[in-house]
Design an enzyme around this catalytic site. Sequence first.
Site, short mmCIF file in Angstrom:
data_model
loop_
_atom_site.label_atom_id
_atom_site.label_comp_id
_atom_site.label_asym_id
_atom_site.label_seq_id
_atom_site.Cartn_x
_atom_site.Cartn_y
_atom_site.Cartn_z
NE ARG A 61 42.67 51.89 21.08
CZ ARG A 61 43.59 52.73 21.59
NH1 ARG A 61 44.88 52.45 21.48
NH2 ARG A 61 43.22 53.84 22.20
CE1 TYR A 114 44.08 33.13 3.41
CE2 TYR A 114 44.70 35.38 3.97
CZ TYR A 114 43.74 34.40 3.82
OH TYR A 114 42.43 34.69 4.09
CG ASP A 186 50.37 32.50 8.20
OD1 ASP A 186 49.89 31.61 8.94
OD2 ASP A 186 49.67 33.27 7.52
CE LYS A 211 41.21 31.15 7.93
NZ LYS A 211 42.43 31.62 7.28
C1 LIG Z 1 42.97 32.81 6.83
C2 LIG Z 1 44.42 33.04 6.79
C3 LIG Z 1 44.97 34.30 7.05
C4 LIG Z 1 44.11 35.51 7.33
O1 LIG Z 1 43.42 35.35 8.52
P1 LIG Z 1 42.01 36.08 8.82
O2 LIG Z 1 41.68 35.56 10.18
O3 LIG Z 1 41.07 35.66 7.74
O4 LIG Z 1 42.27 37.55 8.79
C5 LIG Z 1 46.34 34.43 7.01
N1 LIG Z 1 47.14 33.39 6.74
C6 LIG Z 1 46.65 32.17 6.46
C7 LIG Z 1 47.59 31.06 6.13
C8 LIG Z 1 45.28 31.94 6.47
O5 LIG Z 1 44.79 30.74 6.20
#
Ligand SMILES: *Cc1c(COP(=O)(O)O)cnc(C)c1O
Length: 394
Positions: A61, A114, A186, A211
Amino acid sequence: MNDSRPDLRPETRAVHVPQPAIEGSRPISVPIYQTSGFVFDDPAVMADAMSRPDGAFVYGRYTNPTVRSLELAVAGLEGGTAAIATGSGMGAINTVLLGLLSPGDHLVAQRSLYGGTAAMINELVGRFGIEVTYVPENDPAALRAAVRPRTRLVYLETISNPMTLVADLPAMCAAARELGLLSVVDNTFATPMLCRPLEHGADIVVHSTTKYLSGHTDVVGGLAVFADPGLHEKVWHFAIELGASADPFAAWLTLRGLQTLALRMERHCSNAHYLATRLAAHPAVTAVHWPGLASHPSHELAGKLLSGCGGVLAFDLAGGRPAGERFMSAVRLALLAPSLGGVETLVLHPATTSHRALSADELRRSGIGEGTVRIAVGIEHPEDLWADVSQALS
Ligand SMILES: *Cc1c(COP(=O)(O)O)cnc(C)c1O
């Protein structure tokens, strides 16, 4: 090999299996350390490992050698000093927001967020006594005007979903710094191949590694990168309590994807450019939203900030909602699916799927039309993609 112990009974020997001690060579690729914990010879080393992020490995963890390898790799690409890998992008975002904000605190966030992040901030406001003000992603004056005595941080996204607005990171992060606020960005849509927010003054970068960083639609993960080791240590103490840690196998898949990130991003960007240009010239399409096009509101900023305009684009169909739904059922090669950043091209009709909870008015305010379609462009041959999209348009 560790000594096998012929003096022990079979039940015991089956539990304490010999492990190879690798000497004289080492694995080329990072191995999966599929273990929940680590063994110590010295109790003092164990105590030290439990109290700081850069001590010996102690428990899954906290981190793990495979996970650490991913943390170091992405921290390096983003130009940060340390990172925390998590089980999802939302895990990383929550680790940072909950790790830094307390009841009564205030944050400033950009308006187009998002969906999961927007929902999370609503939760913080509704149940945790945290306050938020939304400002445009490119308006440092609005940021200055929003600041209160308990404002702690500014939350931005390099490229927004699905309208691909580009945040003015240099101006917004400079204003944040001037005001004594942390800036969190982000960077999921841009990846460090197109933009490194820490170089533009951000303090923390968060990613959904689900992604582009992993890139093959086979893993869910997240990561937070820190410019300052002190800030990393502070959030790390909270992270190990929160327990949103990354799994070693997920980290391994992500590392494997990361090795081809530069090549994939080049192709995602050039394919998106090709589709955006063809779509813009199509009579069924009223607008194309991709920052590489001169018609896009972020075009000039994108030219300065990004070394490529990303693989996500949106376009508006003249026929509105029914046309959007028709397009979704007419594509054959592109897949109707959420998510983005994988090698396959995915399409989505926000008004009936990801943004279905929004009223027509709220949709309009976020710039999303009833006939807006999002394409997360993959790495297929661009002509095959256009053949599919153009047949679905007619
Ligand atoms: C998909 C996404 C998230 C969330 O990520 P997860 O891996 O689905 O929890 C946050 N910010 C952006 C811009 C995203 O495309």
